[in-house]
Structure formats: structure tokens, C-alpha cells
Enzyme design. Structure first.
Site, PDB file in Angstrom:
ATOM      1  N   HIS A 233      46.394  22.505 -44.826  1.00 22.40           N
ATOM      2  CA  HIS A 233      47.035  22.119 -43.563  1.00 22.40           C
ATOM      3  C   HIS A 233      46.046  21.851 -42.440  1.00 22.40           C
ATOM      4  O   HIS A 233      46.436  21.441 -41.359  1.00 22.40           O
ATOM      5  CB  HIS A 233      48.027  23.191 -43.112  1.00 22.40           C
ATOM      6  CG  HIS A 233      47.355  24.415 -42.556  1.00 22.40           C
ATOM      7  ND1 HIS A 233      46.747  25.341 -43.347  1.00 22.40           N
ATOM      8  CD2 HIS A 233      47.175  24.837 -41.275  1.00 22.40           C
ATOM      9  CE1 HIS A 233      46.224  26.301 -42.597  1.00 22.40           C
ATOM     10  NE2 HIS A 233      46.466  26.013 -41.335  1.00 22.40           N
TER      11      HIS A 233
HETATM   12  C1  UD1 Z   1      48.555  26.528 -36.539  1.00 25.15           C
HETATM   13  C2  UD1 Z   1      47.210  27.138 -36.148  1.00 25.15           C
HETATM   14  C3  UD1 Z   1      46.368  27.369 -37.397  1.00 25.15           C
HETATM   15  C4  UD1 Z   1      47.129  28.152 -38.435  1.00 25.15           C
HETATM   16  C5  UD1 Z   1      48.441  27.454 -38.728  1.00 25.15           C
HETATM   17  C6  UD1 Z   1      49.255  28.225 -39.732  1.00 25.15           C
HETATM   18  C7  UD1 Z   1      46.334  26.488 -33.938  1.00 25.15           C
HETATM   19  C8  UD1 Z   1      45.311  25.688 -33.246  1.00 25.15           C
HETATM   20  N1  UD1 Z   1      46.443  26.281 -35.256  1.00 25.15           N
HETATM   21  O1  UD1 Z   1      48.272  25.221 -37.032  1.00 25.15           O
HETATM   22  O2  UD1 Z   1      45.217  28.096 -37.050  1.00 25.15           O
HETATM   23  O3  UD1 Z   1      46.353  28.258 -39.607  1.00 25.15           O
HETATM   24  O4  UD1 Z   1      49.195  27.323 -37.512  1.00 25.15           O
HETATM   25  O5  UD1 Z   1      50.395  27.566 -40.098  1.00 25.15           O
HETATM   26  O6  UD1 Z   1      47.003  27.274 -33.312  1.00 25.15           O
HETATM   27  N2  UD1 Z   1      55.557  22.130 -36.981  1.00 25.15           N
HETATM   28  C9  UD1 Z   1      56.859  22.079 -37.443  1.00 25.15           C
HETATM   29  N3  UD1 Z   1      57.582  23.233 -37.431  1.00 25.15           N
HETATM   30  C10 UD1 Z   1      57.066  24.407 -36.972  1.00 25.15           C
HETATM   31  C11 UD1 Z   1      55.746  24.437 -36.501  1.00 25.15           C
HETATM   32  C12 UD1 Z   1      55.004  23.288 -36.534  1.00 25.15           C
HETATM   33  O7  UD1 Z   1      57.349  21.049 -37.861  1.00 25.15           O
HETATM   34  O8  UD1 Z   1      57.782  25.428 -36.977  1.00 25.15           O
HETATM   35  C13 UD1 Z   1      54.742  20.898 -37.002  1.00 25.15           C
HETATM   36  C14 UD1 Z   1      54.488  20.396 -35.608  1.00 25.15           C
HETATM   37  O9  UD1 Z   1      55.423  19.508 -35.204  1.00 25.15           O
HETATM   38  C15 UD1 Z   1      53.117  19.798 -35.702  1.00 25.15           C
HETATM   39  C16 UD1 Z   1      52.466  20.541 -36.849  1.00 25.15           C
HETATM   40  O10 UD1 Z   1      53.472  21.209 -37.562  1.00 25.15           O
HETATM   41  O11 UD1 Z   1      53.200  18.447 -36.059  1.00 25.15           O
HETATM   42  C17 UD1 Z   1      51.386  21.459 -36.357  1.00 25.15           C
HETATM   43  O12 UD1 Z   1      51.890  22.654 -35.751  1.00 25.15           O
HETATM   44  P1  UD1 Z   1      50.952  23.595 -34.808  1.00 25.15           P
HETATM   45  O13 UD1 Z   1      51.525  24.939 -34.647  1.00 25.15           O
HETATM   46  O14 UD1 Z   1      50.579  22.870 -33.599  1.00 25.15           O
HETATM   47  O15 UD1 Z   1      49.609  23.747 -35.629  1.00 25.15           O
HETATM   48  P2  UD1 Z   1      49.418  24.142 -37.146  1.00 25.15           P
HETATM   49  O16 UD1 Z   1      48.845  22.974 -37.841  1.00 25.15           O
HETATM   50  O17 UD1 Z   1      50.649  24.791 -37.700  1.00 25.15           O
END
Ligand code: UD1
Length: 418
Positions: A233
Site C-alpha cells: 500500500h
Molecule cells: C496510512 C498511513 C500509513 C499506514 C496506513 C495503514 C499516513 C501518512 N499513512 O496510509 O503509514 O501504513 O495508513 O493502512 O498516515 N481510504 C479509504 N477508506 C479508508 C481510509 C482510506 O478508501 O477508510 C483511501 C483514501 O481515500 C485514500 C487512501 O485510502 O485514497 C489513503 O488513505 P490514507 O489514510 O490517507 O493513507 P494510507 O495510504 O491508508
């Protein structure tokens, strides 16, 4: 005695497993009775960085975390926006609750944003002193030394703002000392995430995930076919479709017979299926089968991890969990902030080049994977050690306020066992 108010802030999936053992220890009446400490008033805050049930609600339930007292519902967005929204929404909560100590966990945007709010929240006391809640950081001191990784920024800044830095390995101490952190703030307590793993493994072994995913030889047979477990991811691995495809092709080329279970993170949901469909294009070898499945609950995930012939990942937590379980792990990154899993555990830093992934994967399947040991203090009791030190240090910082004097006998009682 005035209650000690402890606020624990979580935001994203990997935070919950690390916060849960601390919350359990702090709210365990037997544990509290064993030590002379004031009643604990716990406030659990969820920033809402992860908001889908599969990344949040399901895990809260499995880990038996109490429902959050406040959810900031910040959701997804670019880093500045997400961090900014947490700052904006957490500030009034902290001001109103005004805890004695704020605990932040791991290295996600929520970790840094909550720590920043507390760091700037000084108030003038009637006696003229300035005071703010103490800040404690669980999983402090990890460094990948990769400045392009957003988590590295979060780690460095959170550590710089924290008063109590709970670490799980000797290299974390070295990293922090190099950055000028006071030795006295660094507290080696062990690995809280492994507490959760040890506690829930017996329950996970009852999961029928292996059968649900058809990983047995047949409905009647309990025999599990060799399979690999894959998680990816990190933006550096999955945001560019060409790099993502190279990684997936490396994994698929390891062995033609190998099934690879790939629970997908929402971040890759849109891009993964077209890539998987075109994986064989121009490839003369027969490939293993990568099966993208929806995110799994914690119990199903660790049940699979324990039985996998091989785990491939770019996650931090998975590197630690495989080391604790003695399962060979290939980390598909160029660096790791968790070198102890490589030097002591079962982890190999395999990088992101296709050929190297194929080679390292084949070595593991040929029985040449690392055997590894559990690092010291990854023993299932890190949360208790952290809880005791958290209380001790918060009381010692302001004993008068809580109507107690942190006497030497009390200190001895709460002291860290060797
Ligand atoms: C975040 C953390 C990362 C961790 C990961 C675990 C930061 C900088 N990164 O990354 O360290 O390893 O979580 O999962 O804080 N999204 C959904 N549903 C959700 C949450 C997210 O669809 O419930 C999608 C968002 O729309 C976005 C993507 O996932 O497009 C990224 O989500 P985000 O929480 O910003 O970062 P992660 O890549 O999950």
C-alpha cells in the site's frame, strides 16, 4: 486522589493493535490495584483518518477496544488537508478535556497532528507555571532514513515533541540519541503490537479463513496448500502503475503453482484489477495466481500470516508480526525502519526489483528462508510496562497536582521489571 486523565489518540488501522494493550492495562482493575496509583480516567479519540468499517470498526471490535469517546471524522485527503483538519478538530477536544497525558501511536498523519496540538497547548496555572499535557509516543525512535516517506517525517517530528518515548528495540535508542533526545525520556518497554498478536492468536487459530479462501486440498481435508500472503500500500510502490505491475509480476513469477492472497488496501482498489488482468502479457513463464481480496479483519489476517509459506509486504507492522511468528517475510522496499526484524528476525529486505523478488521468493520456498528469533521484550507484556511507566512519569512530573507524592517506595512498586 485526583484521577489521572489519559487521552489515547488513534487514527489508522495499524494504530489500534498498538494502542489496545496500553488501554487494557490502564483500565484493568486488577492491574491498577497492584500499584498505588490514582484512578485512571481514559479518553479514546479516533481522528477518522481511516473510516471504512473494514479498516476501523471491525478491528475495534476484534481487539476489544472501547468505542472512541470522540471521532473527529477527518477522512481522506492530501497530507496538508488531512493533517490540517486533525489540528483544527482535535484542538478544541484537547482544550476541553485537558488530559494529564496524551498518548500517540505509530507514525501516521494522526500521530503527528495530535502531538502538535498538545505541544502548543500550554496553559498558565494559578501558581504561575506554564503547563501542557505530557506527550507519550508509542513506537518511538524508528527511522528508515528515507526522507521521501511521509511516515519518516511524522516519526521524527513526533519524537521531537514527545516527553516519554516508548521504544521496542535498541536501535531506536541509538536513533533518538543521535537526534539529541534526552536519554531519560527513552523507555524500552518492548513491542505493544506483539502483545496483541500473542493475546489474540489462540482466537485467530479458530478462524475459518483458510477454508473460506479455498486454501485446503479439499472440503474434507484440513491440509493447507502452500500459499503466500501479500500486502502492498505504500505510495512509492502502488501509486505508479508501472512500478506496481513490476512488483506484482515479480511476486507472480516466484512459483507457477503458488496462490498469493492479496488483501487490498483501499489505496490500490482502483488500480489493482487492470494490472492483474494484464500481468501475463509478454511474459513467457507460467505465473502464480494473485488473488485480490477485500481487506481482512485482524483475526483472519494473522490466521493467514501464521500459516503462509511466505509473506511479502511493504507494511511496517507485518515485518514485526512475521518475526514474532517465525514466518519468512520479504519486505518489498529499499529500506526499513525496523532493522531488528532483519538482523534478529525472519525478515529479508528484498527491494523492489522484479528479478530479486523472484530469487528471494524462490529461496524461501526452497526452504532457505530465515529462521530468526524474537527480539528481547517482544514477550506479550509491553503494554503493562508502558502503562506503569506512563503513570509513574506523569505523576512524577506533577505529584502535587494529583495529591500524591511519588515516594521511592511507590517508584519501586511501579518500577520496570528486569
Ligand atoms: C496510512 C498511513 C500509513 C499506514 C496506513 C495503514 C499516513 C501518512 N499513512 O496510509 O503509514 O501504513 O495508513 O493502512 O498516515 N481510504 C479509504 N477508506 C479508508 C481510509 C482510506 O478508501 O477508510 C483511501 C483514501 O481515500 C485514500 C487512501 O485510502 O485514497 C489513503 O488513505 P490514507 O489514510 O490517507 O493513507 P494510507 O495510504 O491508508
Amino acid at each position: 486522589m485526583k484521577p489521572l486523565k489519559v487521552m489515547v489518540a488513534v487514527g489508522a488501522r495499524p494504530n489500534y493493535m498498538k494502542a489496545a494493550p496500553l488501554v487494557r492495562a490502564l483500565t484493568n482493575p486488577e492491574f491498577a490495584e497492584a500499584f498505588v496509583w490514582p484512578p485512571i480516567e481514559l479518553k479514546l479519540i479516533h481522528t477518522g483518518q481511516h473510516y471504512e468499517d473494514g479498516l476501523s470498526k471491525v478491528l475495534f471490535e476484534e481487539l476489544a477496544l472501547p468505542q472512541a469517546d470522540v471521532n473527529l471524522n477527518v477522512g481522506s485527503g492530501p497530507h496538508g488537508q488531512q493533517t490540517g483538519l486533525i489540528l483544527q478538530r482535535f484542538e478544541p477536544v484537547l482544550e476541553e478535556e485537558w488530559p494529564d497525558v496524551l498518548v500517540v501511536v505509530g507514525d501516521v498523519n494522526s500521530t503527528l497532528a495530535c502531538a502538535m496540538v498538545a505541544a502548543k497547548s500550554h496553559r498558565r496555572l494559578p501558581d504561575g507555571r506554564w503547563k501542557r499535557p505530557r506527550i507519550a509516543h508509542v513506537e518511538a525512535g524508528l527511522r528508515s532514513y528515507d526522507p521521501a516517506m511521509p511516515e519518516e517525517v511524522n516519526r521524527r517530528l513526533t519524537d521531537a515533541l514527545s516527553d516519554d518515548l516508548f521504544i521496542h528495540s535498541p536501535e531506536a535508542r541509538r536513533n533518538l540519541l543521535r537526534e539529541g533526545i534526552d536519554e531519560d525520556s527513552i523507555l524500552e518497554v518492548g513491542n505493544l503490537m506483539i502483545d496483541t498478536l500473542d493475546r489474540l492468536l489462540p482466537l485467530a487459530r479458530k478462524s475459518d479463513v483458510v477454508r473460506r479462501l479455498n486454501l485446503t486440498d479439499g472440503p474434507a481435508s484440513g491440509r493447507v496448500k502452500p500459499f503466500a500472503l501479500l500486502t502492498l500500500h505504500r505510495p512509492s510502490n502502488v501509486d505508479d502503475p508501472r512500478s506496481f505491475k513490476r512488483l506484482l509480476r515479480g511476486v507472480a513469477r516466484i512459483s507457477p503453482g503458488l496462490e498469493v492472497i492479496f488483501p487490498i488496501h483501499p489505496r490500490v482498489r482502483r488500480s489493482v484489477f487492470p494490472i492483474l488482468e494484464s500481468l501475463a502479457d509478454g511474459c513467457t513463464e507460467s505465473l502464480g495466481k494473485i488473488r485480490a481480496v477485500e481487506p481482512l479483519g485482524y483475526l483472519d489476517f494473522i490466521a493467514l500470516m501464521e500459516r503462509a509459506a511466505l509473506v511479502l509486504t511493504d507494511s511496517g507492522g507485518v515485518q514485526e508480526e512475521t518475526t514474532a511468528l517465525g514466518v519468512p517475510c520479504l519486505t518489498l522496499r529499499e529500506n526499513t525502519e525496523r532493522p531488528i526484524t532483519v538482523t534478529t528476525g525472519t525478515n529479508t529486505l528484498a527491494g523492489t526489483a522484479e528479478e530479486r523478488i523472484v530469487q528471494e521468493g524462490r529461496r524461501v520456498l526452497n526452504g532457505e528462508g530465515k529462521r530468526g528469533l524474537r527480539p528481547p521484550l517482544w514477550d506479550g507484556h509491553a503494554g503493562e510496562r508502558a502503562a506503569r511507566l506512563l503513570v509513574q512519569r506523569t505523576l512524577e512530573a506533577d505529584p502535587v497536582l494529583h495529591g500524591v507524592t511519588a515516594t521511592s517506595s511507590m517508584r519501586a512498586q511501579i518500577a520496570l521489571p528486569v
